[in-house]
Design a protein around this motif. Structure first.
Motif, PDB file in Angstrom:
ATOM      1  N   THR A 216       1.647  -3.096   6.473  1.00  0.00           N
ATOM      2  CA  THR A 216       1.429  -2.921   5.045  1.00  0.00           C
ATOM      3  C   THR A 216       0.129  -3.598   4.639  1.00  0.00           C
ATOM      4  O   THR A 216      -0.450  -4.377   5.395  1.00  0.00           O
ATOM      5  N   ARG A 217      -0.302  -3.330   3.423  1.00  0.00           N
ATOM      6  CA  ARG A 217      -1.542  -3.929   2.936  1.00  0.00           C
ATOM      7  C   ARG A 217      -1.466  -5.455   2.956  1.00  0.00           C
ATOM      8  O   ARG A 217      -2.431  -6.136   3.307  1.00  0.00           O
ATOM      9  N   SER A 218      -0.305  -5.991   2.597  1.00  0.00           N
ATOM     10  CA  SER A 218      -0.158  -7.448   2.564  1.00  0.00           C
ATOM     11  C   SER A 218      -0.240  -8.065   3.952  1.00  0.00           C
ATOM     12  O   SER A 218      -0.524  -9.263   4.081  1.00  0.00           O
ATOM     13  N   ASP A 219      -0.001  -7.254   4.999  1.00  0.00           N
ATOM     14  CA  ASP A 219      -0.080  -7.762   6.379  1.00  0.00           C
ATOM     15  C   ASP A 219      -1.514  -7.908   6.870  1.00  0.00           C
ATOM     16  O   ASP A 219      -1.748  -8.540   7.900  1.00  0.00           O
ATOM     17  N   LEU A 220      -2.461  -7.286   6.168  1.00  0.00           N
ATOM     18  CA  LEU A 220      -3.811  -7.143   6.717  1.00  0.00           C
ATOM     19  C   LEU A 220      -4.806  -8.186   6.215  1.00  0.00           C
ATOM     20  O   LEU A 220      -5.953  -8.193   6.633  1.00  0.00           O
TER      21      LEU A 220
ATOM     22  N   ASP B  18      -2.300   3.431   0.879  1.00  0.00           N
ATOM     23  CA  ASP B  18      -2.265   2.134   0.195  1.00  0.00           C
ATOM     24  C   ASP B  18      -2.747   1.035   1.135  1.00  0.00           C
ATOM     25  O   ASP B  18      -3.582   0.206   0.754  1.00  0.00           O
ATOM     26  N   ALA B  19      -2.279   1.048   2.363  1.00  0.00           N
ATOM     27  CA  ALA B  19      -2.712   0.040   3.334  1.00  0.00           C
ATOM     28  C   ALA B  19      -4.133   0.305   3.819  1.00  0.00           C
ATOM     29  O   ALA B  19      -4.859  -0.639   4.154  1.00  0.00           O
ATOM     30  N   PHE B  20      -4.524   1.568   3.833  1.00  0.00           N
ATOM     31  CA  PHE B  20      -5.828   1.956   4.380  1.00  0.00           C
ATOM     32  C   PHE B  20      -6.588   2.817   3.366  1.00  0.00           C
ATOM     33  O   PHE B  20      -6.744   4.032   3.548  1.00  0.00           O
TER      34      PHE B  20
ATOM     35  N   CYS C 189      -9.643   3.179   2.694  1.00  0.00           N
ATOM     36  CA  CYS C 189     -10.933   3.774   3.062  1.00  0.00           C
ATOM     37  C   CYS C 189     -10.820   5.282   3.236  1.00  0.00           C
ATOM     38  O   CYS C 189     -11.766   6.027   2.928  1.00  0.00           O
ATOM     39  N   LEU C 190      -9.689   5.757   3.737  1.00  0.00           N
ATOM     40  CA  LEU C 190      -9.518   7.203   3.914  1.00  0.00           C
ATOM     41  C   LEU C 190      -9.498   7.896   2.556  1.00  0.00           C
ATOM     42  O   LEU C 190     -10.134   8.943   2.368  1.00  0.00           O
ATOM     43  N   ARG C 191      -8.808   7.311   1.602  1.00  0.00           N
ATOM     44  CA  ARG C 191      -8.792   7.864   0.235  1.00  0.00           C
ATOM     45  C   ARG C 191     -10.205   7.884  -0.355  1.00  0.00           C
ATOM     46  O   ARG C 191     -10.605   8.867  -1.000  1.00  0.00           O
ATOM     47  N   LEU C 192     -10.963   6.817  -0.151  1.00  0.00           N
ATOM     48  CA  LEU C 192     -12.316   6.747  -0.692  1.00  0.00           C
ATOM     49  C   LEU C 192     -13.217   7.820  -0.095  1.00  0.00           C
ATOM     50  O   LEU C 192     -14.074   8.380  -0.784  1.00  0.00           O
ATOM     51  N   ALA C 193     -13.019   8.124   1.179  1.00  0.00           N
ATOM     52  CA  ALA C 193     -13.829   9.168   1.812  1.00  0.00           C
ATOM     53  C   ALA C 193     -13.514  10.537   1.218  1.00  0.00           C
ATOM     54  O   ALA C 193     -14.426  11.346   0.962  1.00  0.00           O
ATOM     55  N   PHE C 194     -12.239  10.831   0.981  1.00  0.00           N
ATOM     56  CA  PHE C 194     -11.884  12.090   0.334  1.00  0.00           C
ATOM     57  C   PHE C 194     -12.505  12.158  -1.063  1.00  0.00           C
ATOM     58  O   PHE C 194     -12.990  13.208  -1.496  1.00  0.00           O
ATOM     59  N   GLN C 195     -12.501  11.053  -1.782  1.00  0.00           N
ATOM     60  CA  GLN C 195     -13.091  11.029  -3.118  1.00  0.00           C
ATOM     61  C   GLN C 195     -14.600  11.271  -3.060  1.00  0.00           C
ATOM     62  O   GLN C 195     -15.149  12.001  -3.897  1.00  0.00           O
ATOM     63  N   ALA C 196     -15.263  10.664  -2.081  1.00  0.00           N
ATOM     64  CA  ALA C 196     -16.711  10.855  -1.957  1.00  0.00           C
ATOM     65  C   ALA C 196     -17.039  12.297  -1.612  1.00  0.00           C
ATOM     66  O   ALA C 196     -18.011  12.862  -2.132  1.00  0.00           O
TER      67      ALA C 196
ATOM     68  N   PRO D  93     -12.776  -2.113   2.187  1.00  0.00           N
ATOM     69  CA  PRO D  93     -12.585  -1.041   1.197  1.00  0.00           C
ATOM     70  C   PRO D  93     -12.927  -1.475  -0.220  1.00  0.00           C
ATOM     71  O   PRO D  93     -13.409  -0.647  -1.018  1.00  0.00           O
ATOM     72  N   ALA D  94     -12.714  -2.749  -0.547  1.00  0.00           N
ATOM     73  CA  ALA D  94     -13.042  -3.214  -1.897  1.00  0.00           C
ATOM     74  C   ALA D  94     -14.530  -3.095  -2.172  1.00  0.00           C
ATOM     75  O   ALA D  94     -14.950  -2.656  -3.261  1.00  0.00           O
ATOM     76  N   LEU D  95     -15.353  -3.476  -1.200  1.00  0.00           N
ATOM     77  CA  LEU D  95     -16.806  -3.366  -1.368  1.00  0.00           C
ATOM     78  C   LEU D  95     -17.244  -1.909  -1.468  1.00  0.00           C
ATOM     79  O   LEU D  95     -18.124  -1.568  -2.272  1.00  0.00           O
ATOM     80  N   VAL D  96     -16.654  -1.048  -0.664  1.00  0.00           N
ATOM     81  CA  VAL D  96     -17.014   0.372  -0.706  1.00  0.00           C
ATOM     82  C   VAL D  96     -16.638   0.969  -2.051  1.00  0.00           C
ATOM     83  O   VAL D  96     -17.429   1.690  -2.681  1.00  0.00           O
ATOM     84  N   GLU D  97     -15.444   0.664  -2.529  1.00  0.00           N
ATOM     85  CA  GLU D  97     -15.002   1.222  -3.816  1.00  0.00           C
ATOM     86  C   GLU D  97     -15.872   0.716  -4.955  1.00  0.00           C
ATOM     87  O   GLU D  97     -16.243   1.484  -5.856  1.00  0.00           O
TER      88      GLU D  97
END
Length: 397
Positions: A189-193, A308-310, A312-319, A352-356
């Motif tokens: 999960t996101r909290s694990d990372l 949610d955990a990853f 970056c994949l969502r951000l790539a689709f958005q870009a 991902p925070a920096l990319v977003e």
């Protein structure tokens, strides 16, 4: 059929893809000759490759390493011409020193030589995904105008290439399904990372890759970049491109047609298969990779990616949906963020925070020229670096 002789430039020769390419080349000495070997700054590794493969040209990207390369070649008694710098790469990639180019330089640094090969009408074995992410429209147009043949070497795109070998095969195409191993943190999960270290992130469960690509796989940004690549290589307006997590990494990608048929390419996770396809297509040549024993491997599993955990994949689709310079901004911000993570300047979740943040700060503009794309790339790098610096100062305050 006899494979026609090919003079091959391996750009990124000291990396994992370069090593795999040279392994395949060495298996076909009558047909394949490595005539140009290029590396970033690993002089001793490049010299060792020159001793083994005896190219006509060797290029070191870092000008500070030129004398070490030149003197090392002389000391070994090798009749290999030494070169340095990006311009030498561009000139050799477009020259008659080669007819086939393996584009395996990591990052945006590989763009110029890749474009040069496309504009010269070469057979281009494309492993530099940033060339398509940063300048996909320009690269594909240049290849089309010059009659270049692009064979993608990423296993996923190579699989689609094999399933869609010509324009006729694209008729009735309904969607493209890219598979992803899930990386080393699949199921977390996101909290694990939050406490992930660079050592953990580069320990990919299936592939032996460089650190930057390994981190991209761990964040799933690698898959996001591949979605953008697939759009330029095979897509058309409205064609869905989706991602399936497939931890066994045996089904490399799938294509679905309107009649309900689905074609997939399967094989062991070894880049030499894709490279052999690139060197030999439309013929098939021996790669050194064993056939796939499905009984030995057992079940094949598929699951949805966890966005949610990853993210970056969502951000790539958005870009990709935003278009214009957005993919270039995404790629540049990610390169800065990954570099900072590997240097332990930021944490794993900061990537991902920096990319977003960078995508939000720099709205897309038309990707009308290479100059516009380079400016978008530069702006994104500046913004991401400034954001990292601001975060560091805040923590110290």
């Amino acid at each position: 059929m006899t494979l026609p002789p090919r003079k091959v430039a391996v750009l990124g020769a000291t990396g994992s893809i370069g090593a795999s390419a040279l392994d395949v080349i060495a298996r076909h000495p009558q047909a394949l000759q490595a005539t140009v070997l290029a590396a970033g700054g690993k002089v001793e590794a490049l010299l060792a490759l020159c001793e083994r493969h005896r190219p006509e040209h060797a290029v070191i990207a870092d000008p500070a390493c030129f004398e070490l390369l030149r003197d090392g070649l002389r000391a070994r008694g090798l009749a290999v011409q030494a070169h340095c710098g990006d311009q030498a790469l561009v000139e050799l990639a477009g020259s008659d020193a080669c007819d086939t180019v393996v584009a395996a330089i990591v990052g945006a640094a590989g763009l110029d030589s890749t474009l040069a090969a496309a504009r010269a009408g070469k057979r281009l074995l494309l492993a530099n995904k940033e060339s398509l992410v940063l300048a996909g429209e320009l690269l594909m147009r240049a290849a089309h105008e010059a009659g270049a043949t692009i064979v993608p070497i990423d296993s996923e795109h190579n699989a689609i290439f094999q399933c869609l070998p010509d324009a006729h095969a694209h008729a009735g195409l309904k969607r493209i399904l890219l598979t992803a191993s899930g990386g080393p943190f699949r199921g977390r999960t996101r909290s694990d990372l939050g406490e992930v270290t660079p050592e953990q992130a580069v320990a990919h469960p299936k592939w032996s890759m460089g650190p930057k690509i390994s981190v991209d796989s761990a964040t799933l940004m690698n898959k996001g970049l591949e979605v953008i690549e697939a759009h330029h290589l095979f897509g058309r307006p409205g064609l869905p491109i989706e991602v399936l997590v497939h931890p066994q990494s045996l089904v490399h990608s799938l294509v679905e047609f309107v009649d309900g048929s689905t074609l997939a390419q399967l094989g062991l996770p070894d880049m030499r298969t894709s490279l052999a396809v690139g060197f030999g297509w439309p013929q098939r040549i021996e790669s050194g990779v064993s056939g796939l024993d499905l009984l030995a491997h057992g079940k094949l599993e598929f699951e949805r990616p966890d966005l949610d955990a990853f993210p970056c994949l969502r951000l790539a689709f958005q870009a990709l949906a935003a278009g214009g310079t957005a993919p270039a901004t995404l790629n540049a911000a990610n390169e800065v963020a990954v570099s900072a993570f590997l240097q332990r300047r930021v944490g794993f979740l900061a990537i991902p925070a920096l990319v977003e943040d960078t995508l939000a700060a720099l709205p897309p503009t038309p990707a009308s020229s290479l100059a516009a794309l380079r400016e978008a790339d530069a702006q994104a790098r500046r913004h991401a670096e400034q954001a990292i610096g601001h975060a560091a100062r805040t923590l110290r305050a």
